[in-house]
Write a protein that holds these residues in place. Structure first.
Motif, PDB file in Angstrom:
ATOM      1  N   ARG A 106      -7.489   4.249   7.245  1.00 10.24           N
ATOM      2  CA  ARG A 106      -6.656   4.932   8.237  1.00 10.24           C
ATOM      3  C   ARG A 106      -6.431   4.097   9.487  1.00 10.24           C
ATOM      4  N   GLU A 107      -7.317   3.171   9.777  1.00 10.23           N
ATOM      5  CA  GLU A 107      -7.340   2.513  11.077  1.00 10.23           C
ATOM      6  C   GLU A 107      -6.332   1.367  11.170  1.00 10.23           C
ATOM      7  N   THR A 108      -5.602   1.294  12.266  1.00 10.85           N
ATOM      8  CA  THR A 108      -4.735   0.157  12.542  1.00 10.85           C
ATOM      9  C   THR A 108      -5.567  -1.126  12.532  1.00 10.85           C
ATOM     10  N   GLY A 109      -5.040  -2.148  11.903  1.00  7.22           N
ATOM     11  CA  GLY A 109      -5.753  -3.416  11.791  1.00  7.22           C
ATOM     12  C   GLY A 109      -6.488  -3.597  10.488  1.00  7.22           C
ATOM     13  N   GLU A 128      -1.976  -5.093  -1.340  1.00  7.51           N
ATOM     14  CA  GLU A 128      -2.392  -5.221   0.049  1.00  7.51           C
ATOM     15  C   GLU A 128      -1.789  -4.033   0.794  1.00  7.51           C
ATOM     16  N   TYR A 129      -2.437  -3.644   1.885  1.00  2.73           N
ATOM     17  CA  TYR A 129      -1.967  -2.464   2.621  1.00  2.73           C
ATOM     18  C   TYR A 129      -2.289  -2.622   4.097  1.00  2.73           C
ATOM     19  N   HIS A 130      -1.380  -2.119   4.933  1.00  2.00           N
ATOM     20  CA  HIS A 130      -1.565  -2.114   6.384  1.00  2.00           C
ATOM     21  C   HIS A 130      -1.150  -0.741   6.915  1.00  2.00           C
ATOM     22  N   ARG A 156      -0.161   6.651   1.956  1.00  2.00           N
ATOM     23  CA  ARG A 156      -0.314   7.009   3.370  1.00  2.00           C
ATOM     24  C   ARG A 156      -1.761   6.729   3.761  1.00  2.00           C
ATOM     25  N   PRO A 157      -2.045   6.573   5.032  1.00  4.22           N
ATOM     26  CA  PRO A 157      -3.435   6.355   5.449  1.00  4.22           C
ATOM     27  C   PRO A 157      -4.351   7.470   4.932  1.00  4.22           C
ATOM     28  N   GLY A 158      -5.452   7.066   4.317  1.00  4.42           N
ATOM     29  CA  GLY A 158      -6.417   8.021   3.786  1.00  4.42           C
ATOM     30  C   GLY A 158      -6.120   8.523   2.394  1.00  4.42           C
ATOM     31  N   ALA A 159      -4.974   8.149   1.819  1.00  6.89           N
ATOM     32  CA  ALA A 159      -4.601   8.644   0.490  1.00  6.89           C
ATOM     33  C   ALA A 159      -5.397   7.943  -0.599  1.00  6.89           C
ATOM     34  N   THR A 216     -14.196   0.850  16.325  1.00  6.11           N
ATOM     35  CA  THR A 216     -15.387   0.017  16.120  1.00  6.11           C
ATOM     36  C   THR A 216     -15.753  -0.135  14.646  1.00  6.11           C
ATOM     37  N   GLU A 217     -15.147   0.667  13.778  1.00  9.48           N
ATOM     38  CA  GLU A 217     -15.489   0.623  12.360  1.00  9.48           C
ATOM     39  C   GLU A 217     -14.293   1.074  11.542  1.00  9.48           C
ATOM     40  N   MET A 218     -14.161   0.537  10.342  1.00  4.66           N
ATOM     41  CA  MET A 218     -13.113   0.947   9.405  1.00  4.66           C
ATOM     42  C   MET A 218     -13.620   0.743   7.990  1.00  4.66           C
ATOM     43  N   SER A 219     -12.965   1.409   7.031  1.00  4.89           N
ATOM     44  CA  SER A 219     -13.408   1.274   5.646  1.00  4.89           C
ATOM     45  C   SER A 219     -12.303   1.707   4.696  1.00  4.89           C
ATOM     46  N   TYR A 220     -12.446   1.256   3.449  1.00 10.29           N
ATOM     47  CA  TYR A 220     -11.668   1.816   2.343  1.00 10.29           C
ATOM     48  C   TYR A 220     -12.551   1.799   1.106  1.00 10.29           C
TER      49      TYR A 220
END
Length: 246
Positions: A106-109, A128-130, A156-159, A216-220
């Motif tokens: 979900r996070e930008t970057g 790849e995804y942004h 979409r973000p989180g999908a 401060t944190e992101m994940s997939y």
């Protein structure tokens, strides 16, 4: 329905066998925190507009959740797994089909990817995804300079989405949630073979926005990843059309 054996040629798959099922916790299958796709094997790759600092810490990749956390020096500890250098050393081959199920960040970057690499080349991007382009996936065949940006209503973000890539000698074909979305009609050639990489990178801001200051944190997550290999009819050369590759 199984194909009629009378119609099979040496280059017609009669079936597909599962040859690889990802167990991200397995140190026999995967090496964590280094890749020769990064200069010197890592841990950083600023030339590719990445804030990554690769870490072998199991918490960043071994559960199938690929994480990135901000460091005090402005870089990000990031999770990466590759079959290159592992005990099993699994290589994708021409004709293989990769299927995966991923949950997008979900996070930008955030810059998640599943891709291939060998000897400084042989890169095919399964995806790849942004999140700054929320409905857009990127598919690339760097072996033969082709690719596409595909918009999809399920992205979409989180999908959570299902991905399928067919590494054809004459055409690489990408599918999303059971729908064929792009075929490059260039392929990888018969002798192509490459290692797998699964990772989460962090954008530095040149091509896509860097993370928001408060992030401060992101994940997939990659919950499933399997590779199927074609089984050919009578008269096929040993190993199928990719004979001679591992």
């Amino acid at each position: 329905m199984a194909p009629d054996a009378r119609l099979l040629t040496p280059h017609t798959p009669a079936a597909y066998d599962v040859v690889f099922t990802a167990d991200f916790a397995s140190e026999r299958q995967w090496v964590a925190g280094r890749s020769w796709a990064y200069p010197g094997g890592g841990p950083v790759n600023p030339g590719d507009d990445k804030l990554d600092f690769l870490v072998p810490d199991a918490a960043y990749s071994r559960s199938g959740v690929f994480r990135a956390t901000r460091r005090a020096d402005g870089l990000w500890n990031t999770g990466l797994l590759t079959t290159e250098g592992s005990e099993e050393g699994f290589l994708l081959r021409s004709g293989d089909v990769l299927e995966a199920r991923v949950r997008l960040p979900r996070e930008t970057g955030a810059w998640p990817a599943v891709w291939t690499w060998r000897d400084g080349d042989q890169e095919i991007d399964v995806f790849e995804y942004h999140p700054d382009h929320p409905d857009l996936l990127e598919f690339s065949n760097h072996v033969r300079a082709s690719g596409s940006y595909v918009r999809d209503r399920g992205v979409r973000p989180g999908a959570e989405i299902g991905l399928r890539t067919e590494f054809g000698a004459r055409s690489v074909v990408w599918w999303v949630d059971g729908r064929r979305v792009f075929a490059d009609h260039r392929g990888v050639g018969r002798g192509w073979h490459a290692y797998l990489i699964v990772n989460l990178s962090v954008c530095a801001g040149r091509y896509h926005p860097a993370p928001d200051p408060e992030t401060t944190e992101m994940s997939y997550e990659v919950s499933e990843l399997v590779v199927r290999r074609p089984v050919y009819g009578a008269g096929a050369p040993p190993g199928g059309p990719a004979a001679g590759s591992r």
